[in-house]
Design an enzyme around this catalytic site. Structure first.
Site, short mmCIF file in Angstrom:
data_model
loop_
_atom_site.label_atom_id
_atom_site.label_comp_id
_atom_site.label_asym_id
_atom_site.label_seq_id
_atom_site.Cartn_x
_atom_site.Cartn_y
_atom_site.Cartn_z
N LYS A 164 32.44 36.34 40.71
CA LYS A 164 33.48 35.31 40.60
C LYS A 164 32.82 33.95 40.36
O LYS A 164 32.69 33.12 41.27
CB LYS A 164 34.32 35.31 41.90
N1 PMP Z 1 40.04 39.48 37.73
C1 PMP Z 1 39.90 38.15 37.72
C2 PMP Z 1 39.34 37.50 36.50
C3 PMP Z 1 40.27 37.39 38.84
O1 PMP Z 1 40.12 36.07 38.83
C4 PMP Z 1 40.79 38.04 39.97
C5 PMP Z 1 41.19 37.24 41.18
N2 PMP Z 1 40.14 37.04 42.05
C6 PMP Z 1 40.91 39.44 39.94
C7 PMP Z 1 40.53 40.13 38.81
C8 PMP Z 1 41.38 40.17 41.17
O2 PMP Z 1 40.35 40.13 42.13
P1 PMP Z 1 40.69 40.20 43.68
O3 PMP Z 1 41.55 41.40 43.84
O4 PMP Z 1 39.37 40.38 44.34
O5 PMP Z 1 41.35 38.94 44.02
#
Ligand code: PMP
Length: 330
Positions: A164
C-alpha cells in the site's frame, strides 16, 4: 467573514507520542520526496452498540501489511514494533473518544537525505490518525456502475502493486477520474496481461453458477485483507467454492453478480460493468448474504472469527478526550 475552523480529531500519534492535532507539524520541504516513498494503511473500527465497544477489524493483519510495505520501501521497521503500533492505535481511538465507527490511517514516510540518496541517510517516521466515519453496510440499495478503464493497473515490473504505497494511487486516481468523466461510479482496471485486476481502491469478486471467482494475488492486486476475509467467510461460513485465478474481461460481463471489497468499500455490489447489467441484479443473492455476514462480523454481532476483532478498550474506561497534556510519552 468569520473563519470556521476545520473539524478534526483532538489527537494523533506521531513517532511514539500522542500529540494534540495542532502540534503535529513538519517542515514544508519534508513534503517533497517523503510522499513519493510513503506507505500507509486504511483500517476501520466498528462500534458494537450493545457492548459499547469499538472493534478494530483485522488490526494485526493491517499492521503486518504496513510492515511489509515499509520493508519493501527499505524503511526502518524495527523502530516501530507491531506491539507498540497496536497499543498506539487503540490508545488513539480511546483518546479521540468517538462513540461510533472510525477510520484509522497509519502512514510511514522517510525524511532527510538526498532524493535518490543512500537508504541509511533517511529517517523513518510514522503517524496514525483516527477519524469518525460512516458505513454503507445495512444500506440495501447501495451499488455501483463500473466501467473498465483505459489505464492499465500498475504491474510488478515497475511498481509494487501488492503493498500500500502512496505513489501507486496516482494510477488509481487516473482511472477514477476517467470513470467519473465517462459517467460511471467507479473503474475496474485490467493488468498488463489484459486480465481483470481490481478497482481503484478495492478488490473485485464475481459469482457465476453459485461459485465465486476473484483475480489471484499475482494479477497485480493489493494483498487485500477484506478479500482474504471474504474468501474465508465464503468458504468456511457459507460453504461456497472460491477460485483465485486470472479473470478475463468477458467473464466479468457474463457474471451473475459482482462486488467490490475493501476496508473503505466494505462489500459493495456492482450493478453493471461497461453498461452490461449483471444478471442477478445488485445485490445478487450471494453478495447480499456475504454483505450481511460481513456486517455482523465487523461489529462483533456475529461471533465467527473472534481473532479478527481487536477491542479498543472503551468499555468501562473513562474516555481520555479531556486529556490536557500536549505530548504524552508512550
Ligand atoms: N486494492 C486497492 C488498490 C486498495 O486501495 C484497497 C484498499 N486498501 C484494496 C484493494 C482493498 O484492500 P483492503 O481489503 O486491505 O482494504
Amino acid at each position: 467573514m468569520t473563519h470556521v475552523a476545520p473539524e478534526h480529531p483532538a489527537y494523533l500519534w506521531h513517532n511514539h507520542h500522542l500529540l494534540n492535532w495542532e502540534d503535529a507539524t513538519g517542515h514544508l520541504t519534508d513534503n517533497w520526496w517523503a510522499s513519493v516513498g510513503a506507505v500507509f494503511e486504511g483500517i476501520r473500527g466498528y462500534l458494537n452498540e450493545a457492548e459499547g465497544e469499538t472493534y478494530i477489524f483485522r488490526l494485526d493483519a493491517h499492521l503486518a501489511r504496513l510492515s511489509n510495505s515499509m520493508r519493501l520501501m527499505r524503511m526502518d521497521c524495527d523502530s516501530f514494533p507491531q506491539d507498540e503500533l497496536r497499543q498506539a492505535t487503540c490508545e488513539l481511538v480511546r483518546a479521540n473518544g468517538v462513540a461510533g465507527d472510525v477510520y484509522i490511517m497509519p502512514l510511514a514516510y522517510a525524511t532527510g537525505g538526498r532524493s535518490f540518496g543512500a537508504v541509511g541517510e533517511r529517517v523513518t517516521n510514522l503517524f496514525i490518525t483516527s477519524r469518525p466515519t460512516t458505513s454503507t453496510l445495512g444500506q440495501e440499495d447501495h451499488s455501483l456502475r463500473a466501467g473498465f478503464s483505459s489505464w492499465t493497473r500498475i504491474g510488478d515490473r515497475s511498481m509494487p502493486p501488492r503493498v500500500k504505497a502512496i505513489a501507486n494511487y496516482r494510477n488509481s486516481q487516473l482511472a477514477s477520474h476517467e470513470a467519473a468523466l465517462n459517467g460511471y461510479d467507479t473503474a475496474l482496471l485490467l493488468n498488463h496481461e489484459g486480465k481483470v485486476a481490481e478497482g481503484p481502491g478495492s478488490c473485485v469478486f464475481f459469482a457465476r453458477d453459485g461459485r465465486l471467482f476473484t483475480p489471484d494475488l499475482t494479477s497485480g492486486i493489493l494483498e487485500s485483507i477484506t478479500r482474504d476475509s471474504v474468501i474465508q467467510i465464503a468458504r468456511h461460513v457459507l460453504g461456497i467454492a472460491v477460485e483465485e485465478r486470472p479473470v478475463d474481461r468477458t467473464e466479468a460481463y457474463l457474471a451473475d453478480e459482482a462486488f467490490f471489497c475493501g476496508t473503505a468499500a466494505e462489500v459493495t455490489p456492482i450493478s453493471s460493468i461497461d453498461h452490461y447489467d449483471l444478471k442477478a441484479g445488485a445485490p445478487g443473492p450471494i453478495t447480499r448474504e456475504l454483505r450481511q455476514l460481513y456486517h455482523g462480523l465487523v461489529r462483533g454481532v456475529n461471533h465467527h472469527f473472534p481473532e479478527w476483532r481487536a477491542p479498543v478498550g472503551l468499555t468501562g474506561q473513562p474516555l481520555a478526550a479531556t486529556r490536557t497534556a500536549t505530548r504524552v510519552p508512550w
